[in-house]
Design a protein around this motif. Structure first.
Motif, PDB file in Angstrom:
ATOM      1  N   UNK A  25      -2.936  10.205   8.198  1.00 24.33           N
ATOM      2  CA  UNK A  25      -3.679   9.114   8.841  1.00 24.33           C
ATOM      3  C   UNK A  25      -3.807   7.848   8.005  1.00 24.33           C
ATOM      4  N   UNK A  26      -3.271   7.814   6.762  1.00 25.25           N
ATOM      5  CA  UNK A  26      -3.457   6.644   5.898  1.00 25.25           C
ATOM      6  C   UNK A  26      -2.794   5.396   6.460  1.00 25.25           C
ATOM      7  N   UNK A  27      -1.612   5.545   7.063  1.00 26.97           N
ATOM      8  CA  UNK A  27      -0.886   4.380   7.572  1.00 26.97           C
ATOM      9  C   UNK A  27      -1.626   3.745   8.746  1.00 26.97           C
ATOM     10  N   UNK A  74       6.613  10.189   1.970  1.00 24.95           N
ATOM     11  CA  UNK A  74       6.502   8.905   1.269  1.00 24.95           C
ATOM     12  C   UNK A  74       6.238   7.824   2.303  1.00 24.95           C
ATOM     13  N   UNK A  75       5.186   7.050   2.116  1.00 26.21           N
ATOM     14  CA  UNK A  75       4.770   6.059   3.118  1.00 26.21           C
ATOM     15  C   UNK A  75       4.779   4.671   2.489  1.00 26.21           C
ATOM     16  N   UNK A  76       5.229   3.705   3.260  1.00 22.72           N
ATOM     17  CA  UNK A  76       5.179   2.304   2.834  1.00 22.72           C
ATOM     18  C   UNK A  76       4.215   1.565   3.762  1.00 22.72           C
ATOM     19  N   UNK A  77       3.153   1.004   3.199  1.00 25.31           N
ATOM     20  CA  UNK A  77       2.152   0.260   3.959  1.00 25.31           C
ATOM     21  C   UNK A  77       2.530  -1.219   3.966  1.00 25.31           C
ATOM     22  N   UNK A  78       2.579  -1.808   5.137  1.00 27.41           N
ATOM     23  CA  UNK A  78       2.847  -3.240   5.267  1.00 27.41           C
ATOM     24  C   UNK A  78       1.523  -3.967   5.501  1.00 27.41           C
ATOM     25  N   UNK A  79       1.339  -5.084   4.792  1.00 29.83           N
ATOM     26  CA  UNK A  79       0.092  -5.829   4.942  1.00 29.83           C
ATOM     27  C   UNK A  79       0.355  -7.323   4.942  1.00 29.83           C
ATOM     28  N   UNK A  80      -0.308  -8.010   5.837  1.00 28.04           N
ATOM     29  CA  UNK A  80      -0.297  -9.483   5.863  1.00 28.04           C
ATOM     30  C   UNK A  80      -1.638  -9.968   5.336  1.00 28.04           C
ATOM     31  N   UNK A  81      -1.583 -10.993   4.468  1.00 24.23           N
ATOM     32  CA  UNK A  81      -2.829 -11.532   3.925  1.00 24.23           C
ATOM     33  C   UNK A  81      -3.683 -12.137   5.038  1.00 24.23           C
ATOM     34  N   UNK A 127       3.193   1.330  -1.749  1.00 24.70           N
ATOM     35  CA  UNK A 127       3.753   2.673  -1.646  1.00 24.70           C
ATOM     36  C   UNK A 127       2.618   3.694  -1.739  1.00 24.70           C
ATOM     37  N   UNK A 128       2.600   4.678  -0.814  1.00 27.37           N
ATOM     38  CA  UNK A 128       1.540   5.683  -0.771  1.00 27.37           C
ATOM     39  C   UNK A 128       2.144   7.060  -1.036  1.00 27.37           C
ATOM     40  N   UNK A 129       1.556   7.802  -1.979  1.00 24.66           N
ATOM     41  CA  UNK A 129       2.005   9.152  -2.299  1.00 24.66           C
ATOM     42  C   UNK A 129       0.782  10.052  -2.452  1.00 24.66           C
ATOM     43  N   UNK A 130       0.985  11.376  -2.332  1.00 17.46           N
ATOM     44  CA  UNK A 130      -0.113  12.318  -2.576  1.00 17.46           C
ATOM     45  C   UNK A 130       0.238  13.323  -3.671  1.00 17.46           C
ATOM     46  N   UNK A 131       1.343  13.069  -4.396  1.00 17.83           N
ATOM     47  CA  UNK A 131       1.739  13.937  -5.508  1.00 17.83           C
ATOM     48  C   UNK A 131       2.363  13.082  -6.605  1.00 17.83           C
ATOM     49  N   UNK A 132       2.031  13.400  -7.850  1.00 21.58           N
ATOM     50  CA  UNK A 132       2.572  12.645  -8.989  1.00 21.58           C
ATOM     51  C   UNK A 132       3.691  13.408  -9.695  1.00 21.58           C
ATOM     52  N   UNK A 133       4.203  14.466  -9.072  1.00 19.70           N
ATOM     53  CA  UNK A 133       5.217  15.312  -9.720  1.00 19.70           C
ATOM     54  C   UNK A 133       6.497  14.550 -10.050  1.00 19.70           C
ATOM     55  N   UNK A 134       6.875  13.600  -9.203  1.00 24.13           N
ATOM     56  CA  UNK A 134       8.145  12.891  -9.382  1.00 24.13           C
ATOM     57  C   UNK A 134       7.952  11.483  -9.950  1.00 24.13           C
TER      58      UNK A 134
END
Length: 423
Positions: A278-280, A304-311, A322-329
């Protein structure tokens, strides 16, 4: 018991309000104590007994969809009415029982326990109420002949269709807080109008930019060291005349855009309010949707999720996160791009991190903790340097202000601590 009470939803509501026992029967015919061990649900009183399979669909619709909740889903909700959302969702997943949507949970409980007399999500309600008059409380033992006699009595003074037409003309659509907030208007045409205006203004902007660049361009290019004046010849055999790039030229090139994209880390725990499901939608569309509801629909978990944002809403330029839930890589150089972390309040979340103590983590990274507005934060959160995002359980229109507050806080932190990133 009347014919209108034969459906499982009405029976479940009546037995809950009157506190009558509901019996669970296993496939072997024995009494069952757990819902997962039962195959049938029995409603029995002094007059009659009704038996339904555990998975019988009821008349209560799930949100705005055409799907309805099953009898086991509603019965499981009543059994776990005092549990928190996380506990209720986790136990439902462990037992393989579909749960009630978080948005519907309070409305369903209010209806089943008698707090409210009706609900807009009951699919048969309007047709039942419009076609039944006050003198039509039928007995279960009433035969077909007496029913026809009543219909004949109703239509003595006119055609049956005319009577129905008069009844339907007096119907009024029931409106609740949820239905008013959803609305019934579409604003898709506004997007088309905006795109049209952008396309019209783009040629003018391109011409202005080209004219400005021509004015700024010098009339003559500066001569390189050792360059010959125009008209002179260069001996192609002379290696001393060949210009070669210096070794420092490559090192002075700017870093790639991917190395400047900020990273947001969220928990991988199934009980977390903010997940990869649900983060996106939360950060881009500014609407919170419970992760369990998306899992129930069969949606796959993104890796792997990429969030797009307009100011600003009318800006064409986008910034990416870039959104991740694991730091393994993660590589060692990637830690410099981490700007934000959503925490559940558990210290084991940082076990494999570059900084393993919460005090160090929230010195180098902006921290956020999401919770329901009526819940008390965990004890650890009070001593950690994190911002608390309090979500309302029912008012989804309030999510927009909360997401705006999140972006403002994160951007201010990036400006002060990591201005070299694209944010």
């Amino acid at each position: 018991m009347s014919a209108t009470k034969k459906d499982p939803l009405s029976l479940l509501r009546d037995f809950t309000i009157s506190k009558k026992p509901i019996t669970l029967i296993s496939s072997s015919g024995n009494l069952a104590t757990e819902l997962t061990d039962a195959s049938d649900v029995v409603f029995a009183d002094d007059k009659q007994t009704f038996t339904f399979p555990r998975t019988t669909p009821t008349a209560y619709r799930r949100g705005n969809s055409d799907e309805t909740y099953t009898l086991e889903t509603l019965l499981f909700l009543l059994q776990r009415a005092n549990q928190s959302v996380a506990e209720y969702s986790l136990e439902g997943a462990q037992k393989g029982i579909p749960i009630v949507s978080i948005l519907d949970k309070r409305l369903v409980l209010d209806y089943l326990t008698g707090v409210t007399a009706t609900s807009a999500n009951i699919v048969y309600q309007s047709s039942e109420q419009s076609k039944r008059s006050a003198d039509e409380v039928a007995n279960d033992t009433q035969d077909e002949a007496s029913k026809k006699q009543k219909i004949t009595t109703m239509t003595t003074h006119g055609d049956e269709n005319e009577v129905l037409r008069q009844i339907i003309s007096k119907e009024r659509l029931a409106r609740t807080t949820a239905s008013v907030l959803r609305g019934n208007k579409s604003f898709a045409n506004i997007q088309k109008i905006g795109i049209g205006l952008l396309l019209k203004s783009k040629p003018k902007d391109d011409k202005a930019a080209a004219k400005k660049s021509q004015e700024q361009r010098p009339s003559t290019a500066p001569s390189a060291p050792g360059a010959r004046p125009a008209g002179s010849s260069v001996d192609p055999r002379s290696s001393s005349q060949v210009q070669r790039p210096s070794s420092g030229a490559s090192s002075s090139r700017p870093k790639s855009s991917s190395s400047r994209v900020p990273i947001i880390i969220i928990p991988a725990a199934i009980t977390s309010m903010i997940t990869m499901y649900n983060i996106k939608q939360f950060l881009e569309e500014q609407t919170f949707v419970d992760s369990q509801e998306l899992r129930d629909k069969g949606e796959a978990k993104p890796s792997n999720i990429k969030i797009e944002r307009r100011q600003k809403p009318n800006e064409t330029q986008k910034t990416y996160y870039q959104v991740i839930d694991s730091t393994d890589h993660m590589r060692p150089e990637d830690w410099d791009r981490v700007v934000c972390v959503f925490t559940t309040g558990a210290e084991w979340q940082f076990k494999k991190w570059k900084w393993q103590k919460p005090i160090e983590v929230f010195t180098h990274v902006k921290g956020f903790y999401a919770k329901w507005a009526d819940e008390i934060p965990k004890e650890n959160i009070k001593s950690w340097n994190v911002d608390i995002l309090s979500l309302n359980r029912h008012r989804r229109h309030a999510d927009r202000a909360l997401v705006t507050e999140f972006w403002d806080s994160l951007q201010s932190w990036c400006l002060a601590n990591k201005p070299h990133l694209q944010y």
